[in-house]
Design a protein around this motif. Sequence first.
Motif, PDB file in Angstrom:
ATOM      1  N   GLY A  29       7.155   0.772  -1.159  1.00  8.23           N
ATOM      2  CA  GLY A  29       6.337   0.398  -0.158  1.00  8.23           C
ATOM      3  C   GLY A  29       7.011   0.512   1.412  1.00  8.23           C
ATOM      4  N   GLY A  30       8.188   0.279   1.317  1.00  2.39           N
ATOM      5  CA  GLY A  30       8.829   0.250   2.600  1.00  2.39           C
ATOM      6  C   GLY A  30       9.649  -1.245   3.280  1.00  2.39           C
ATOM      7  N   LYS A  40       4.722   2.858   6.820  1.00  2.00           N
ATOM      8  CA  LYS A  40       3.899   3.806   5.999  1.00  2.00           C
ATOM      9  C   LYS A  40       4.880   3.833   4.549  1.00  2.00           C
ATOM     10  CE  LYS A  40       2.102   6.421   9.358  1.00  2.00           C
ATOM     11  NZ  LYS A  40       1.524   7.879   9.782  1.00  2.00           N
ATOM     12  N   SER A  41       4.240   3.779   3.423  1.00  2.00           N
ATOM     13  CA  SER A  41       4.849   3.727   1.992  1.00  2.00           C
ATOM     14  C   SER A  41       5.186   5.069   1.932  1.00  2.00           C
ATOM     15  CB  SER A  41       3.852   3.233   0.942  1.00  2.00           C
ATOM     16  OG  SER A  41       2.779   3.907   0.756  1.00  2.00           O
ATOM     17  N   GLN A  42       6.051   5.347   0.775  1.00  2.00           N
ATOM     18  CA  GLN A  42       6.212   6.686  -0.100  1.00  2.00           C
ATOM     19  C   GLN A  42       4.699   7.017  -0.445  1.00  2.00           C
ATOM     20  OE1 GLN A  42       8.835   8.583   0.050  1.00  2.00           O
ATOM     21  NE2 GLN A  42       9.470   7.284   1.342  1.00  2.00           N
ATOM     22  N   PRO A  43       4.327   8.336  -0.828  1.00  2.00           N
ATOM     23  CA  PRO A  43       3.102   8.605  -1.453  1.00  2.00           C
ATOM     24  C   PRO A  43       2.816   8.535  -2.887  1.00  2.00           C
ATOM     25  CG  PRO A  43       4.455  10.741  -0.787  1.00  2.00           C
ATOM     26  CD  PRO A  43       5.261   9.316  -0.322  1.00  2.00           C
ATOM     27  N   VAL A  44       1.682   8.277  -3.183  1.00  2.00           N
ATOM     28  CA  VAL A  44       1.538   8.262  -4.571  1.00  2.00           C
ATOM     29  C   VAL A  44       0.621   9.350  -4.951  1.00  2.00           C
ATOM     30  CG1 VAL A  44       1.851   5.593  -5.023  1.00  2.00           C
ATOM     31  CG2 VAL A  44      -0.393   6.433  -4.144  1.00  2.00           C
ATOM     32  N   LEU A 124       8.109  -4.052  -2.403  1.00  2.00           N
ATOM     33  CA  LEU A 124       8.786  -3.356  -3.521  1.00  2.00           C
ATOM     34  C   LEU A 124       8.199  -1.900  -4.264  1.00  2.00           C
ATOM     35  CD1 LEU A 124      10.117  -6.750  -5.037  1.00  2.00           C
ATOM     36  CD2 LEU A 124      11.528  -5.033  -3.450  1.00  2.00           C
ATOM     37  N   SER A 125       6.831  -2.343  -4.363  1.00  2.00           N
ATOM     38  CA  SER A 125       6.041  -1.350  -5.032  1.00  2.00           C
ATOM     39  C   SER A 125       4.774  -1.322  -4.672  1.00  2.00           C
ATOM     40  CB  SER A 125       6.242  -1.435  -6.435  1.00  2.00           C
ATOM     41  OG  SER A 125       5.569  -2.541  -7.058  1.00  2.00           O
ATOM     42  N   ASN A 126       4.106  -0.352  -4.635  1.00  2.00           N
ATOM     43  CA  ASN A 126       2.523   0.024  -4.511  1.00  2.00           C
ATOM     44  C   ASN A 126       2.086   0.658  -5.839  1.00  2.00           C
ATOM     45  OD1 ASN A 126       2.777  -0.173  -1.618  1.00  2.00           O
ATOM     46  ND2 ASN A 126       3.782   1.904  -1.815  1.00  2.00           N
ATOM     47  N   GLN A 127       1.338  -0.081  -6.645  1.00  2.00           N
ATOM     48  CA  GLN A 127       0.830   0.398  -7.682  1.00  2.00           C
ATOM     49  C   GLN A 127      -0.547   0.651  -7.600  1.00  2.00           C
ATOM     50  OE1 GLN A 127       1.671  -3.078 -10.285  1.00  2.00           O
ATOM     51  NE2 GLN A 127       3.420  -2.178 -10.956  1.00  2.00           N
ATOM     52  N   VAL A 128      -1.267   1.778  -7.896  1.00  2.00           N
ATOM     53  CA  VAL A 128      -2.696   2.346  -7.978  1.00  2.00           C
ATOM     54  C   VAL A 128      -3.216   3.009  -9.172  1.00  2.00           C
ATOM     55  CG1 VAL A 128      -2.545   2.709  -5.609  1.00  2.00           C
ATOM     56  CG2 VAL A 128      -2.200   4.627  -6.854  1.00  2.00           C
ATOM     57  N   THR A 129      -4.637   2.837  -9.297  1.00  2.00           N
ATOM     58  CA  THR A 129      -4.966   3.466 -10.454  1.00  2.00           C
ATOM     59  C   THR A 129      -6.441   4.009  -9.675  1.00  2.00           C
ATOM     60  OG1 THR A 129      -4.259   2.362 -12.271  1.00  2.00           O
ATOM     61  CG2 THR A 129      -6.259   3.556 -12.280  1.00  2.00           C
ATOM     62  N   VAL A 130      -6.675   5.162  -9.602  1.00  2.27           N
ATOM     63  CA  VAL A 130      -7.806   5.934  -9.073  1.00  2.27           C
ATOM     64  C   VAL A 130      -8.639   6.247 -10.296  1.00  2.27           C
ATOM     65  CG1 VAL A 130      -8.615   7.932  -7.618  1.00  2.27           C
ATOM     66  CG2 VAL A 130      -6.490   6.513  -7.137  1.00  2.27           C
ATOM     67  N   GLU A 131     -10.020   5.926 -10.047  1.00  2.00           N
ATOM     68  CA  GLU A 131     -10.991   6.444 -11.082  1.00  2.00           C
ATOM     69  C   GLU A 131     -11.682   7.385 -10.637  1.00  2.00           C
ATOM     70  OE1 GLU A 131     -13.021   3.255 -13.034  1.00  2.00           O
ATOM     71  OE2 GLU A 131     -11.338   1.753 -12.720  1.00  2.00           O
ATOM     72  N   TYR A 132     -12.113   8.742 -11.389  1.00  2.00           N
ATOM     73  CA  TYR A 132     -12.846   9.624 -10.516  1.00  2.00           C
ATOM     74  C   TYR A 132     -13.844   9.981 -11.907  1.00  2.00           C
ATOM     75  CZ  TYR A 132      -9.748  12.400 -13.348  1.00  2.00           C
ATOM     76  OH  TYR A 132      -8.606  12.825 -14.280  1.00  2.00           O
ATOM     77  N   ARG A 133     -14.777  10.843 -11.379  1.00  2.00           N
ATOM     78  CA  ARG A 133     -15.907  11.327 -12.254  1.00  2.00           C
ATOM     79  C   ARG A 133     -15.666  12.778 -12.068  1.00  2.00           C
ATOM     80  NH1 ARG A 133     -20.719  12.220  -9.198  1.00  2.00           N
ATOM     81  NH2 ARG A 133     -20.573  11.044  -7.096  1.00  2.00           N
ATOM     82  N   LEU A 134     -16.174  13.695 -12.942  1.00  2.00           N
ATOM     83  CA  LEU A 134     -16.353  15.083 -12.730  1.00  2.00           C
ATOM     84  C   LEU A 134     -17.608  15.536 -12.732  1.00  2.00           C
ATOM     85  CD1 LEU A 134     -13.413  16.140 -15.274  1.00  2.00           C
ATOM     86  CD2 LEU A 134     -13.328  15.863 -12.890  1.00  2.00           C
ATOM     87  N   ARG A 135     -17.892  16.649 -12.069  1.00  5.29           N
ATOM     88  CA  ARG A 135     -19.381  17.244 -12.202  1.00  5.29           C
ATOM     89  C   ARG A 135     -19.046  18.578 -12.630  1.00  5.29           C
ATOM     90  NH1 ARG A 135     -24.005  14.842 -11.636  1.00  5.29           N
ATOM     91  NH2 ARG A 135     -23.535  13.006 -10.450  1.00  5.29           N
TER      92      ARG A 135
END
Length: 136
Positions: A29-30, A40-44, A124-135
């Motif tokens: 995170g920074g 600004k954090s490092q990118p995920v 210390l950390s940024n944890q993410v989960t991105v849910e997506y849908r497909l068409r």
Amino acid sequence: MMRRLLLLSLVISPLALASDGSWSSQSFGGMMTRGQQVVKSQPVHPTSALPAGAIAKQLTWKISPDGPTPMGFMIKVCGGNRCLPLSGLSGEMPLPVSFPAGGPLRFEYYSSVRGNLSPPLTLLSNQVTVEYRLRK
């Protein structure tokens, strides 16, 4: 009867064409040493490219600081040219369709406190989960 079957097939078809997926990642995170500055954090980002047509659906996040956060601490998640405010160190929220499902995402941290932070805050950390849908 035939008309009902045709109408039913029109309703079911979009559902049959949509599918779901998700990706998770984390980054450093920074360090905040002063108030009233944006860190600004490092990118995920996902470990591999998402399928074409991925549409953002839901974000789950968890941010781990090394101690208590300063007064007026605010967090945003940013993707593309858009930033969204987050309600705290962890949570989940629906994402607007225009938000980039495949990242990269970064976090921005801000505190309204003036002057030096003592002690400095390390995210210390940024944890993410991105849910997506497909068409298709």
